[in-house]
Enzyme design. Structure first.
Site, PDB file in Angstrom:
ATOM      1  N   ASP A 150       2.469   5.445  -0.538  1.00 11.21           N
ATOM      2  CA  ASP A 150       3.830   5.280  -0.026  1.00 11.21           C
ATOM      3  C   ASP A 150       4.813   4.866  -1.131  1.00 11.21           C
ATOM      4  O   ASP A 150       4.449   4.130  -2.056  1.00 11.21           O
ATOM      5  CB  ASP A 150       3.781   4.199   1.074  1.00 11.21           C
ATOM      6  CG  ASP A 150       4.970   4.282   2.011  1.00 11.21           C
ATOM      7  OD1 ASP A 150       5.763   5.227   1.905  1.00 11.21           O
ATOM      8  OD2 ASP A 150       5.085   3.381   2.875  1.00 11.21           O
ATOM      9  N   GLU A 264       5.987  13.741   1.523  1.00 10.75           N
ATOM     10  CA  GLU A 264       7.166  13.241   2.247  1.00 10.75           C
ATOM     11  C   GLU A 264       8.218  12.825   1.232  1.00 10.75           C
ATOM     12  O   GLU A 264       7.889  12.305   0.171  1.00 10.75           O
ATOM     13  CB  GLU A 264       6.800  12.030   3.121  1.00 10.75           C
ATOM     14  CG  GLU A 264       8.039  11.366   3.745  1.00 10.75           C
ATOM     15  CD  GLU A 264       7.728  10.311   4.801  1.00 10.75           C
ATOM     16  OE1 GLU A 264       6.914  10.593   5.703  1.00 10.75           O
ATOM     17  OE2 GLU A 264       8.309   9.217   4.720  1.00 10.75           O
TER      18      GLU A 264
END
Ligand code: ZN
Length: 476
Positions: A150, A264
């Site tokens: 992330d 992402e």
């Protein structure tokens, strides 16, 4: 769950696995979790006890077990609705798994940590992934699950996480977003536009103007159009970030080679909201740059503070979500990603209604707060110490977060009876104060925290399971 006595071992019954005439299970021996193997143990490090191999949960054993039991490997989840269960302490995943199993219908990401969180918790991306994997083994989860590296900011971050085996890569080019452009004058915007890294964007100012000006973009029943100012603003704000995202994507694609992965792009941690028109610009430009992504996190209007509900105008958010979702369907389809998604109970129904299944929800802090709730129950004295440290540290530790809690509204530990301690976790200011001080609490009490939770893991899992069913219900 630890209810099956087998000699001196406490077995986790759901972990029992037969594969190629070999039995594997997770057990607790002398307070430690161990992998027990009956049968073919080659390649695993451990000690023989009778005809069983008893193995530590080491990185090498994790790697070997992943080779043998393929469902222990994370994998891409595609466009299914998905939820990221960040777990800073490395003990929460069994509770997450139970919630995911109860709810059904959402694909889970059980390993999810940013580099910043890893710095604060002193864990490595490999440890985060291995901890999630052992929990998948413990709970007998056989369906696909993902691993999210992330908020990656550099190509070096990518390399570390590729080596660890992550499948989902969230790139955060937010440091390259120019927030000044949000309110800059036409003259300043013109300068910023001219100064964009055109070569790295493989573009020219003229070509960009031609692509966007004097035309209309039909996105479902939306009609979007740009003028000189709105184009210059979108480009000035996001241009350098797009160049960086493109660079990160190409680096990742090369590093992964033939291995499957998903990508992402997140700009959620920036100071100014992403308008639907800017979202359209970002997605259009990412496509032009050859980036392929499964989810995108705009910075939505309003405030997504950590571990508490949404703060802002729900009807404005709803109206913008309708447009964001239409853009995500038309230019993808890809999922709308909700960062800082813990405890945003008032907005889940809006996302579910506007984006349908094209949603990815990320949570993390709320699992730490549930850990504290378990501690308030099983060791009130320890919770008092944690609360007092949090109150003492809040004004310093809040600096790197967007939070608005007021310290005066958080009761001191000595004002509360034991039974009332957990109520601090049901109150806005208490949640934020306890949330943002987790680094300080880990520094001072980390080992003790882990010991108490490990000794009372079932209480912790039960709390997580109940709490996460509330997160998942709107999406199934
Ligand atoms: Zn984020």
């Amino acid at each position: 769950m630890v209810d099956e006595n087998l000699d001196d071992l406490m077995v986790y019954p759901r972990s029992r696995t037969e594969e190629c005439d070999t039995t594997y299970f997770l057990a607790r021996a002398g307070g430690e979790k161990v992998l027990v193997v009956e049968g073919e143990g080659s390649g695993l490090e451990g000690s023989l006890v009778g005809d069983r191999l008893v193995c530590p949960l080491s990185p090498a054993n994790a790697a070997t077990l992943r080779q043998r039991l393929p469902w222990l490997r994370p994998q891409p989840l595609g466009l299914d609705p998905s939820v990221g269960f960040g777990d800073r302490l490395g003990l929460a995943t069994p509770g997450h798994i139970r919630a995911a199993r109860q709810s059904g219908g959402v694909s889970p990401i059980f390993a999810q940590q940013s580099m910043r969180e890893n710095d604060r918790t002193g864990r490595t991306p490999q440890q985060v992934l291995d901890d999630a994997m052992w929990a998948v083994f413990q709970e007998g989860w056989r369906a696909p699950w993902g691993a999210d590296a992330d908020h990656l900011k550099t190509t070096r971050d990518i390399d570390i996480c590729v080596a660890a085996g992550y499948t989902f890569y969230t790139v955060d080019p937010g440091d390259h977003v120019d927030n000044e452009a949000h309110t800059a004058s036409a003259a300043v915007l013109a300068e910023k536009f001219a100064a964009l890294p055109w070569a790295r964007l493989d573009d020219t100012p003229e070509a960009m103007r031609q692509r966007y000006l004097d035309r209309e973009f039909e996105v479902e029943d939306l009609v979007l159009s740009y003028d000189e100012i709105s184009l210059a603003r979108a480009a000035a704000k996001y241009g350098a970030a797009l160049a960086h995202a493109g660079l990160m994507f190409r680096h990742l694609a090369a590093a992964m080679g033939s291995r499957a992965y998903e990508f992402e792009v997140s700009v959620d941690e920036t100071a100014t909201p992403t308008s639907p028109l800017e979202h359209h610009f970002v997605a259009s430009e990412l496509r032009r740059l050859g980036v392929r992504w499964v989810s995108l996190a705009p910075r939505y209007v309003g405030r997504f503070e950590k571990g508490v509900d949404y703060i802002g105008d729900l009807s404005q958010l709803d109206a913008e979500l309708a447009q964001h979702a239409a853009i995500a369907r038309a230019l993808g389809p890809y999922k709308l990603s909700i960062h800082s998604g813990s405890d945003k109970f008032s907005v889940y129904p809006l996302f579910a209604r506007r984006a349908g299944k094209l949603v990815h929800l990320k949570t993390a802090g709320t699992s730490y707060l549930e850990a504290l709730r378990a501690i308030a129950r099983v060791d009130p004295g320890f919770f008092r110490e944690i609360l007092e440290l949090a109150r003492a540290r809040y004004e310093v530790d809040r600096a790197t977060y967007h939070v608005s809690a007021e310290l005066e509204k958080v009761p001191a530990a000595d004002e509360l009876a034991d039974e009332a301690l957990a109520s601090v976790l049901d109150q806005f200011d208490g949640r934020e104060v306890l949330h943002v001080t987790f680094g300080s609490v880990l520094d001072r009490y980390g080992d003790r925290l882990l010991e108490v939770l490990d000794a009372h893991e079932e209480e912790y899992y039960a709390g997580l399971e109940a709490h996460f069913q509330k997160h998942l219900a709107p999406f199934v």
